[in-house]
Design an enzyme around this catalytic site. Sequence first.
Site, PDB file in Angstrom:
ATOM      1  N   ASP A  95     -49.432 -18.630 -22.037  1.00  0.00           N
ATOM      2  CA  ASP A  95     -48.977 -17.266 -21.769  1.00  0.00           C
ATOM      3  C   ASP A  95     -48.969 -17.052 -20.259  1.00  0.00           C
ATOM      4  OD1 ASP A  95     -48.044 -14.776 -21.984  1.00  0.00           O
ATOM      5  OD2 ASP A  95     -49.722 -13.952 -23.112  1.00  0.00           O
ATOM      6  N   CYS A  98     -49.666 -13.741 -18.132  1.00  0.00           N
ATOM      7  CA  CYS A  98     -50.290 -12.689 -18.943  1.00  0.00           C
ATOM      8  C   CYS A  98     -51.054 -11.815 -17.944  1.00  0.00           C
ATOM      9  CB  CYS A  98     -51.249 -13.331 -19.928  1.00  0.00           C
ATOM     10  SG  CYS A  98     -52.096 -12.128 -20.941  1.00  0.00           S
ATOM     11  N   PHE A 204     -52.428  -5.368 -25.945  1.00  0.00           N
ATOM     12  CA  PHE A 204     -52.594  -3.993 -26.424  1.00  0.00           C
ATOM     13  C   PHE A 204     -51.989  -2.992 -25.453  1.00  0.00           C
ATOM     14  CE2 PHE A 204     -56.405  -4.866 -23.846  1.00  0.00           C
ATOM     15  CZ  PHE A 204     -56.355  -3.809 -22.953  1.00  0.00           C
ATOM     16  N   GLU A 206     -53.504   0.806 -24.437  1.00  0.00           N
ATOM     17  CA  GLU A 206     -54.699   1.611 -24.699  1.00  0.00           C
ATOM     18  C   GLU A 206     -54.675   2.886 -23.854  1.00  0.00           C
ATOM     19  OE1 GLU A 206     -58.634  -0.446 -25.336  1.00  0.00           O
ATOM     20  OE2 GLU A 206     -59.132   0.619 -23.489  1.00  0.00           O
ATOM     21  N   PRO A 377     -59.587  -5.260 -18.383  1.00  0.00           N
ATOM     22  CA  PRO A 377     -59.665  -4.704 -19.731  1.00  0.00           C
ATOM     23  C   PRO A 377     -60.957  -5.138 -20.424  1.00  0.00           C
ATOM     24  CG  PRO A 377     -58.143  -6.573 -19.691  1.00  0.00           C
ATOM     25  CD  PRO A 377     -58.648  -6.393 -18.284  1.00  0.00           C
ATOM     26  N   GLY A 378     -61.595  -4.193 -21.101  1.00  0.00           N
ATOM     27  CA  GLY A 378     -62.757  -4.546 -21.922  1.00  0.00           C
ATOM     28  C   GLY A 378     -62.318  -4.619 -23.370  1.00  0.00           C
ATOM     29  N   HIS A 403     -61.451 -11.503 -15.468  1.00  0.00           N
ATOM     30  CA  HIS A 403     -60.210 -10.907 -16.007  1.00  0.00           C
ATOM     31  C   HIS A 403     -60.449 -10.054 -17.236  1.00  0.00           C
ATOM     32  CE1 HIS A 403     -60.242 -13.644 -19.369  1.00  0.00           C
ATOM     33  NE2 HIS A 403     -58.998 -13.441 -19.695  1.00  0.00           N
ATOM     34  N   LYS A 479     -52.335  -1.973 -31.188  1.00  0.00           N
ATOM     35  CA  LYS A 479     -52.391  -3.443 -31.204  1.00  0.00           C
ATOM     36  C   LYS A 479     -51.166  -3.992 -31.930  1.00  0.00           C
ATOM     37  CE  LYS A 479     -55.638  -5.775 -30.508  1.00  0.00           C
ATOM     38  NZ  LYS A 479     -56.033  -6.541 -29.293  1.00  0.00           N
TER      39      LYS A 479
END
Lengths: 480, 136
Positions: A95, A98, A204, A206, A377-378, A403, A479
């Site tokens: 990816d 990404c 995702f 969010e 992101p978490g 990351h 998602k």
Amino acid sequence: MEGLRKKGKYKWELPVGYRPGMRVPGCIFADEELMELAAEDRAIEQVANVATLPGIVKCSLAMPDIHWGYGFPIGGVAAFQQKDGIVSPGGVGFDISCGVRLVKTSLSENDVRVRLDELVFEMNRRIPKGLGIKGRIKTPEQLLKKLFTGGAREVIRMGYGIEQDLERIELGGVYPGANPEKVSARVFERGKDQVGTLGSGNHFVEVQVVERVFLPDVAKIFGLFEGQVTVMIHSGSRGVGHQICTDYLGVMDKVSKRIGAELPDRQLAYAPLGTKEADDYMEAMTCAANYAVANRQALTHWVRESFERVYGGNVRALGVDLLFDVSHNIARIERHRVDGKELNLCVHRKGATASFPAGHPDIPSAYAGVGQPVIIPGDMGTCSYVLIGTEGAMRESFGSTCHGAGRVMSRSKAKKTIRGEELKRRLESEGIIVMSGKPSLLAEEAPEAYKDVRRVVDVCEGAGISKKVAMMRPIAVLKG
Amino acid sequence: MEFRTIEHTADIGVEVTADSLGELFRGAALAMVSLIVDLGKIEGKIEREISLKADDLDELMFMWLNEILYLLSAKGLIFKEFDVSISDCCISSKMIGEKFTPERHKVKEEIKAATYHELGVERRNEGWMVRVIFDV
């Protein structure tokens, strides 16, 4: 943790000799607990494998969200000299590019909460997700070529965004050096009609609320304040990156055989920098990087449309503006100081984020005085962060930091132990709306499948490779 | 031929064992497709033939599985039957399946690619074994 030497509160060394053929030591940023988690799978062995690659400079690095990947560990960073060094698709992954972007708004949680269900519904309706779902932008070959070279700039020219967005994307929204002649017909086939699609897995969209600001002066420059609603988008280059990586693994495999490279993992097949194969890969990989950033730009457009539809007015009035967009799977030629000398290095980041300090030439002018925003992101039940790049990162980690949270539980175990529907109910009881076509995917992506992102960013701050600016908690998650 | 999934922190792996090489390659394809959708949901409406040539068996396995993913991603085709023959690192296969329809096939997992990481086609006892890690 046998063989590891503690070199500081948040730093561990994997000495040369941990495995045969290591040219430099490994260096892992972690506290005791994260180190124990990293030692549970094969990630440390992968740090050692990377250390065997020719031309590697200083050390094979891993960020605190390290876990077992393929080729490089996830969270792996390695820099190679232009003379005698290499580039490996295994250091970037399938990816390609990404990454994440953070979109700010001028709305508060109260403004958004009242119609949050509708917002999620509208985003879900607009954003194509999952395998086999086509995007809403038709991309014939000529247009794909433009996206491969023009990235976000091209997609904005098509009407999906505003010119000002480009000033808030890594390298102005266009990674230089892309050459569509270096990608196969299959890449064009797989990239067709996929711009503006989210994908699946850990990708995702969010909706979040800024819960806490740690550095008020920096947050002010970033335009962040407590109680503010933000939207985080995590996606990549879709089939384009997957096919380019597959194609070039074949090319690199043949090069590695030809030059007699001794590979600890065939996924680490490489070409020496300066060869035609290395140049071709870099030019093809950059096409995917541009496609990824175009993809996230188009996704941003659907998010903006959803806000306008639900909350009225236009995005300008709603303040739906980009904070930053950054790729965390990429290889780039960057300038770094090594032993007092300025060198051009090929820096691979596989699940790691650039973390450049104030004054670095690659960061937007708006942030030049403070440093580059780093978006972390978490998991969907905990929180996410905006960090800022530091001088420490330039000294310690080739300008890199973590990351994300990093997985700790395999997908199959998560599916066995967590029920997607139950998780959805639990998150909703905590005020987090979750929308996903697949309950099993929710289980795979459950908070307990990830490390504690708070600990991960604290280690990054403690190690001096980034600093916390703001923390956001999720209020709605979309998602694949 | 048998297959089982193996634990991997970020991704998914399978281990396949079979009596013959042809069965091993068939098993690896079935294992991968069954991670993506339920095999029982695929109907046999379309027939395709492919042949691939590699320098060694590991490369052949890498190419084979990624070819099936390419056909799914680019051509929208999903297969449930693989009639495989192998000789001298060449595979030819007749495959039966249908057009992929997300609403009907209900995707379990999107697989980005089969990786070379830990990939090894090996002799085991009287038969063959392979482990493949997929990027998801």
